[in-house]
Design an enzyme around this catalytic site. Sequence first.
Site, PDB file in Angstrom:
ATOM      1  N   GLU A  13       0.795  -1.226   0.000  1.00  0.00           N
ATOM      2  CA  GLU A  13       0.000   0.000   0.000  1.00  0.00           C
ATOM      3  C   GLU A  13       0.827   1.276   0.000  1.00  0.00           C
ATOM      4  O   GLU A  13       0.293   2.360   0.222  1.00  0.00           O
ATOM      5  CB  GLU A  13      -0.999  -0.003   1.179  1.00  0.00           C
ATOM      6  CG  GLU A  13      -1.965  -1.181   1.117  1.00  0.00           C
ATOM      7  CD  GLU A  13      -2.877  -1.282   2.318  1.00  0.00           C
ATOM      8  OE1 GLU A  13      -4.007  -1.748   2.158  1.00  0.00           O
ATOM      9  OE2 GLU A  13      -2.442  -0.888   3.422  1.00  0.00           O
ATOM     10  N   GLU A  17      -6.606  -6.938  -1.870  1.00  0.00           N
ATOM     11  CA  GLU A  17      -6.996  -7.319  -0.512  1.00  0.00           C
ATOM     12  C   GLU A  17      -8.510  -7.171  -0.351  1.00  0.00           C
ATOM     13  O   GLU A  17      -9.019  -6.056  -0.323  1.00  0.00           O
ATOM     14  CB  GLU A  17      -6.297  -6.454   0.549  1.00  0.00           C
ATOM     15  CG  GLU A  17      -4.786  -6.594   0.588  1.00  0.00           C
ATOM     16  CD  GLU A  17      -4.155  -5.765   1.706  1.00  0.00           C
ATOM     17  OE1 GLU A  17      -4.897  -5.224   2.548  1.00  0.00           O
ATOM     18  OE2 GLU A  17      -2.912  -5.652   1.728  1.00  0.00           O
TER      19      GLU A  17
END
Length: 895
Positions: free
Chosen positions: A490, A556
């Site tokens: 991320e 995710e």
Amino acid sequence: MFKINKSVFFYSLLCFFTLLFFDVKLFAQEQYELNSGWLCMPVTKVKSDGAAISSPSFALDNWKKAIVPGTVLTTLLANKEVPDPFFGMNNKLIPDIYETGRDYYTYWFVKDFKETPPSADGQVWLKFRGINYSCDIFLNGKKVNDAPFKGMYLRKAYNITQLLAKNGANRLAVIVYPPDAVGNPNGGQGGDGMIAKGVGHQYTAGWDWIRPIRDRNTGIWDKVYISHTGKVSMENPHVVTLVPGKRSTEGKQEPAIIKVSTELKNTSAKAVTGNLQYIIEGQKIVQKVAIKPNSTTEVKLPDFILQHPKLWWPAGYGKQNLYRLQISFLENGTSLCDSQTVSVGVREIQTNWNAVTGSKEVAVNGQKIFIKGGNWIISDAMLRFTKERYDTEIRYHRDMNLNLIRIWGGALIERPEFYEACDKYGMLVFQDFWMSGDCNGRWVDPMKLEDQWTRRKYPDDHHLFLESAADMIKMVRNHPSLAIWCGGNEITPPDDILIPLRDSILPALDGTRWFIDYSNADDMSKNTLGGNGDGPYTIQNIATFWETKTYPFNSEVGSVGVGDMESLERFIPKANLIAPEYITPEKRAEKGPSEKVDSVWDYHNYLGVGYEQHILPYGKPADVADFAKKAQLVNYDQYRGLMEGFSSHMWDWYTGVIIWKTQNPWTSMRGQMYDYYLDPNACLFGLRSGSEPLHAMYNPVDGMVMLVNNGFKARQNIMLVAKSYDMAGKETLLTQVFCFLDPSGTKKILSLKKTIDELSAKKGSFLSLQLLDGQKNVLSNNFYWMPDNKGMYSGLAELKSTPLIATAKQLKSGKIEVTMANPANAGVSFFNRISLVNASTKQRILPVFYDDNYFSILPGAEKKIIIDYTPDKNDNAALTITNYAGGQQTIKINP
């Protein structure tokens, strides 16, 4: 009578014929682990220095047994100095390094071993595959490492030839220091973030799915070897395979290209000439080499054209063919100095941009693959890695019909044994480097000690990060399963790490794989929706997966994963086995939780990703056992629905999806298809169903029956049979139609919503979707339970338990076939869990592989299940079957 060790026998035979083939003089070739007989002592109790401790005459009378490979905490646990931190609240009883200071977990590790100095030009090497976080090394009174050995992800090799004792009695002493910044485990993601100042694990300071690891995994955590070579040693061989064109999984293949190179290290003061050569499929490729004194050089061998290659394919698409490639250096062409064997999967990874979805497509050997993946943290939070555990976990992922595993960026570059299992089972790997948005400053976070701008520069030592990255790339780059490199979770690394890593290091050391700057980057999955670019992470209404578009290559997404009652009993004390209670919105405190849970459940990360109101349609749980039973229905439905919803939009909304997450490295209660003890829950089997390569499925939004074909071939004359059953087992035929499917795509057949709603209105119903081939063999079998017109599963509470007619026979050692028949006059035998147990204790034998579980059998139908496991003489195995209605039966296994 004596017993021959087959592996040693065949290795000796191989060496013999290798000598005949090469016509060479053999210099002793061997490598062995130093994995037992270690002792340790905390530095606070040792006054002597490394030179003294490493002297064989130094007394070790009071030293404790140590676990190597392992950590300080695994040693303390083995010596019963701390309780099991994975059980109950025990972890709170263990001192945390943030409170104790680093010296508390700074330890000396000592190992005595036999090794005599080699003759002639022989060299002996001491190799470490991983130490956390820094160390000094001593052997027989001398310091081994001239330069600092620091960094969790560095391998080191030391030439100890001149340090060996003449009598062969050697003592190795290593002092291991914890990370410089251990971080405050204050409940934040990675605690206060300071753990990320080093180049190491971030999760050890705690996350929302794990509690802090008290020693931050300080220790000699990976393998230690002694190896022998001649004056020239070989390091980091590199094999690249090129597979031009679009290939089929069957038939004769066009040629593939093999490219091989390696580093050669000359330890002598004289130049060395010789032959570098490798053998594959009986073909020998040779390159003459001259190596300067005391130098290392990289040598590239001529390209080899492999005729009619047997290709490596991801799981679900083709075989995982592997070749054995032996590469050797022979001084003067006759004297073997060093030799290594590389397992080679002939395949090529490609990527293309899908302009429709706005995301990348992954292709293997020219064929596009719809990615169905699982996020992986680490096999064990305390680094207790074994080849057997890796094999089990990767096999579970293959059995879920997944084709990719993503290694999350707060952990590590996975070990070669992990990759060997992925090579074996066909799991592509998406490998992050060591960054996370949480610790490395993507967001404002009041739990963090330092501000975003400061955290954005983590880690402190950028050179160490790049050095470690280069070494880890070399360690795993030969594995065919490795498909994707990623800069971080991320978030990108800082520019002075990202740019050299992406533009220089990876092209030079690999150059064959897709690199993504970070795990939800726009060049992987274009974010047109806003937000972080991944998620959601909470339980969803099944319809959401079908009707709500999310990110086109979502890295995710996922939620729950609580195991059944037997799983819960493994890590929750009896007094704390209390079912969570849902709190309606109007009764919650402001910003309060949606469920009331016991403190142990909370400590094991239940809150935040719990079941909330989703169990209530099955009836309010009577107790914790009832809660766990009903949770399995939700588990199965949630993950089947997730994969079906994403698959229904294959290539128009999505090019892939990766579930967060599919396993746990400790006894957490969220995001797992099997528990830490390797016991599968219904998530695994629901996901297995929803991810079938050829699959029939029901859209809960509009009632559309759809078919999915993940394969590379069109499918002709496939019969779809759809039937409904009421709670008493009465059958209604809904449709029976031949279908024709294009490769790698989906097809809508017809809507059954009106009929299903009518049949389900009073008490709910069951829906059976089957695909049959021309011989009426079942290709896909999908079984739904439908709610009544109030959204409740009221009829399930009225199901009657009828015993199955069941037999079990042993096909061979470790393999059992179970045949079960449901009487024709019975209702549906619903949601059966079959377990291989110890007949005496009734506890499950683990791990065990079931080709189906949590299954239902229609009236008058029969089902066979194959069970695979590694038998033990003490197993005393039997089988139990438990259904949703509460019936249980035990089955004897016939020889």
